[in-house]
Scaffold this motif. Structure first.
Motif: not given
Length: 319
Positions: A212-228
């Motif tokens: 929401s502050l800077v914009g993260v592309p492919d936020i859904g994928m980034m959430c999954r790889v981060g949790v992984a």
């Protein structure tokens, strides 16, 4: 099954009751957000607006059109030089002279436009077009910040996995769990799932705040790889601490687990083709991939790491 659910819920409550754990999980996003918001606030106060000051009555129609691609607009002032001095405008000009506070790129743009309008033989090549939301540069910055935040949670995963085994091994609670009429596999897997749930519950909202502050592309994928990455790191912590046995210390296995997690992260950088499928190396993935299946593959691989760690815990001798 009920025993596994109750044990996992108990471990989650124990983690959330630790003030140090809560501070550690909330500080990264608070610090990142605070720094970004503070920087924007200071920038808005210190930096002058993107205005080119011109004298009143100045024929600015053509100048406005030429400056528009550089996101500069023209404003009329009785004293353009004073407007620049008092930060009411970024640059000032009377059509011949250009005023600015120090060396700013916008002054080069104004000079370029004026020289082009006058047909000067010597001209400048200046461009200060700001990166727009969704542009390549903005996307790369957002992805980099998301990687950094996810990497911090991956380090937490190592500490969570190793710490829960070391703590419960030393106070005897792990040995008590092994004596219960349940599979010896459950205590280790419950600790992995507790780490998985707690880290994911804090990381995903943190990434959305960052988005929401800077914009993260492919936020859904980034959430999954981060949790992984966080979950796989917890599995690595479980494995190394279980390997140390009943009388092993904490620092040695923890250091080995951190090296292993960093090596997994580095492998994603060194072998980009495999990055989308690696649970920690996938943080380097730059977008959806047929190998990574949009982040689901590393998430599944992290569960396999957790299963291996739980199996290794089940073979521990706790005295």
């Amino acid at each position: 099954m009920n025993g596994f659910v109750l044990l996992t819920a108990s471990l989650i409550r124990r983690l959330l009751r630790e003030p140090l754990v809560l501070r550690s999980l909330t500080f990264p996003v608070l610090i990142t957000s605070g720094v970004l918001i503070g920087f924007l606030a200071i920038w808005s106060v210190v930096m002058a607006p993107m205005i080119v000051a011109v004298p009143k009555g100045f024929d600015s129609a053509r100048l406005s059109a030429d400056l528009a691609p550089f996101e500069l607009r023209v404003g009329e002032f009785s004293d353009p030089a004073a407007a620049v001095q008092w930060r009411f405008a970024r640059v000032g000009t009377d059509g011949t002279t250009v005023w600015s506070r120090g060396i700013v790129r916008e002054a080069g743009v104004v000079e370029k436009v004026l020289r082009d309008e006058k047909g000067s033989r010597w001209r400048l090549d200046a461009n200060v077009a700001m990166p727009m939301a969704g542009g390549t540069l903005a996307q790369e910055q957002g992805r980099l910040l998301a990687r950094m935040l996810s990497s911090i949670f991956a380090l937490y995963g190592v500490v969570f996995g190793a710490g829960m085994i070391a703590r419960d091994r030393d106070d005897g609670s792990l040995g008590v769990e092994f004596t219960l009429p349940r599979s010896r596999f459950l205590p280790g897997f419950a600790r992995f799932m507790a780490s998985f749930i707690v880290l994911g519950a804090f990381l995903v909202p943190s990434l959305w705040v960052l988005n929401s502050l800077v914009g993260v592309p492919d936020i859904g994928m980034m959430c999954r790889v981060g949790v992984a990455a966080a979950a796989a790191s917890a599995g690595i912590g479980l494995t190394t601490m279980a390997q140390s046995g009943a009388k092993g210390g904490f620092a040695g296995p923890l250091g080995f687990a951190l090296v292993a997690a960093f090596s997994a992260l580095l492998s994603g950088r060194l072998v980009p083709a495999l990055a989308p499928a690696l649970p920690i190396g996938s943080l380097w993935a730059n977008g959806p991939s047929s190998i990574g299946l949009d982040g689901w593959t590393p998430l599944a691989m992290s569960v396999l790491v957790g299963l291996f760690g739980a199996w290794r815990v089940s073979r521990m001798e706790v005295g």
